[in-house]
Design an enzyme around this catalytic site. Structure first.
Site, PDB file in Angstrom:
ATOM      1  N   ASN A  43       0.723  -1.329  -0.065  1.00  0.00           N
ATOM      2  CA  ASN A  43      -0.007  -0.065   0.110  1.00  0.00           C
ATOM      3  C   ASN A  43       0.919   1.358   0.148  1.00  0.00           C
ATOM      4  O   ASN A  43       1.731   1.389   0.721  1.00  0.00           O
ATOM      5  CB  ASN A  43      -0.887   0.212   1.257  1.00  0.00           C
ATOM      6  CG  ASN A  43      -1.945   1.201   1.215  1.00  0.00           C
ATOM      7  OD1 ASN A  43      -1.472   2.137   0.995  1.00  0.00           O
ATOM      8  ND2 ASN A  43      -3.323   0.659   1.051  1.00  0.00           N
ATOM      9  N   HIS A  54      -3.478   0.907  -3.807  1.00  0.00           N
ATOM     10  CA  HIS A  54      -3.489  -0.151  -2.712  1.00  0.00           C
ATOM     11  C   HIS A  54      -2.429  -1.299  -3.085  1.00  0.00           C
ATOM     12  O   HIS A  54      -1.893  -1.178  -4.221  1.00  0.00           O
ATOM     13  CB  HIS A  54      -4.943  -0.767  -2.957  1.00  0.00           C
ATOM     14  CG  HIS A  54      -5.920   0.026  -2.410  1.00  0.00           C
ATOM     15  ND1 HIS A  54      -7.293  -0.276  -2.112  1.00  0.00           N
ATOM     16  CD2 HIS A  54      -5.840   1.334  -2.243  1.00  0.00           C
ATOM     17  CE1 HIS A  54      -8.022   0.519  -1.705  1.00  0.00           C
ATOM     18  NE2 HIS A  54      -7.417   1.563  -1.824  1.00  0.00           N
ATOM     19  N   GLU A  56      -2.489  -4.431  -3.431  1.00  0.00           N
ATOM     20  CA  GLU A  56      -2.784  -5.235  -4.806  1.00  0.00           C
ATOM     21  C   GLU A  56      -2.463  -4.571  -6.072  1.00  0.00           C
ATOM     22  O   GLU A  56      -2.127  -5.209  -6.972  1.00  0.00           O
ATOM     23  CB  GLU A  56      -4.309  -5.783  -4.672  1.00  0.00           C
ATOM     24  CG  GLU A  56      -4.302  -6.524  -3.338  1.00  0.00           C
ATOM     25  CD  GLU A  56      -4.940  -5.904  -2.055  1.00  0.00           C
ATOM     26  OE1 GLU A  56      -5.282  -6.516  -1.256  1.00  0.00           O
ATOM     27  OE2 GLU A  56      -4.751  -4.843  -2.249  1.00  0.00           O
ATOM     28  N   CYS A  81     -10.308  -5.263  -0.696  1.00  0.00           N
ATOM     29  CA  CYS A  81     -11.351  -4.250  -0.787  1.00  0.00           C
ATOM     30  C   CYS A  81     -12.120  -4.375  -2.095  1.00  0.00           C
ATOM     31  O   CYS A  81     -11.383  -5.284  -3.096  1.00  0.00           O
ATOM     32  CB  CYS A  81     -11.083  -3.002  -0.577  1.00  0.00           C
ATOM     33  SG  CYS A  81      -9.848  -2.260  -1.931  1.00  0.00           S
ATOM     34  N   CYS A  84      -9.659  -3.709  -5.291  1.00  0.00           N
ATOM     35  CA  CYS A  84      -8.904  -4.668  -5.564  1.00  0.00           C
ATOM     36  C   CYS A  84      -9.573  -6.229  -6.013  1.00  0.00           C
ATOM     37  O   CYS A  84      -8.774  -6.751  -6.882  1.00  0.00           O
ATOM     38  CB  CYS A  84      -7.805  -4.892  -4.345  1.00  0.00           C
ATOM     39  SG  CYS A  84      -6.863  -3.415  -3.897  1.00  0.00           S
TER      40      CYS A  84
END
Length: 153
Positions: A43, A54, A56, A81, A84
Site C-alpha cells: 500500500n 493499494h 494489490e 477491498c 482490488c
C-alpha cells in the site's frame, strides 16, 4: 496450533513491513504463477499521496506487462477491498489468499461470485501488524477505510 506461514505470504508480509517502515499502511501483496512470484507491492497511499495505490494494485502494476494474469494466485496480508477484488476479477486471477479477513470482509463474496477461490489464512502475524498500526495511527486507518467503503462512516 499456530498456522504455518508459507513463503508467499511471508513475501507479502515483507512488503507490508516495508510499507510501514516508509510511513505507510502495513498491507502487502504478491502475485504468484507456477510457484514463482511475478509481482510484489505494498500500500503506497501515504508515500505516493494516491488513494488508489493499494497493495494489490501496486503488485499488479509491478508484475510483468505481457502474458496476463489468468490462473495466478494473489496473496495479500489483508482481504482485498472492492477496488482490488475488481482488479482480481478483471485480470482473471483464480485464487486470492488473505492473511486476515476481519478488517475488510466485504469483497470476499464478490470475488467468490466471480469464480475466484478465496482463502482466509487467519494469521496472527497479519492481524497483529495491522492492530499495532491502528493503535498508533487510528486517524490514518479511518481515512483509508472511509475511502475503501464510505458506507461504514
Amino acid at each position: 496450533m499456530k498456522a504455518k506461514v508459507d513463503k508467499f505470504m511471508k513475501a507479502a508480509i515483507e512488503e507490508a513491513r516495508a510499507g510501514l517502515a516508509e510511513g505507510g499502511l502495513p498491507i502487502g501483496a504478491v502475485l504468484v504463477e507456477e510457484g514463482k512470484i511475478i509481482g510484489r507491492g505494498r500500500n503506497r497511499r501515504v508515500q505516493d499521496e494516491d488513494q488508489l495505490m493499494h497493495a494489490e494494485i501496486d503488485c499488479l502494476r509491478n508484475a510483468r506487462l505481457t502474458g496476463g494474469y489468468i490462473g495466478t494466485t494473489l496473496y495479500s496480508t489483508m482481504m482485498p477491498c472492492y477496488l482490488c477484488a475488481g482488479a482480481a476479477v478483471q485480470f482473471g486471477i483464480k485464487k486470492v489468499v488473505a492473511g486476515e479477513a476481519e478488517s475488510a470482509p466485504e469483497a470476499r463474496v464478490f470475488m467468490e461470485s466471480h469464480g475466484i477461490e478465496v482463502v482466509d489464512q487467519d494469521l496472527a502475524e497479519c492481524k497483529e501488524l495491522l492492530a499495532e498500526f491502528i493503535r498508533r495511527r487510528p486517524g490514518l486507518w479511518d481515512e483509508f477505510l472511509a475511502e475503501c467503503n464510505p458506507d461504514i462512516f
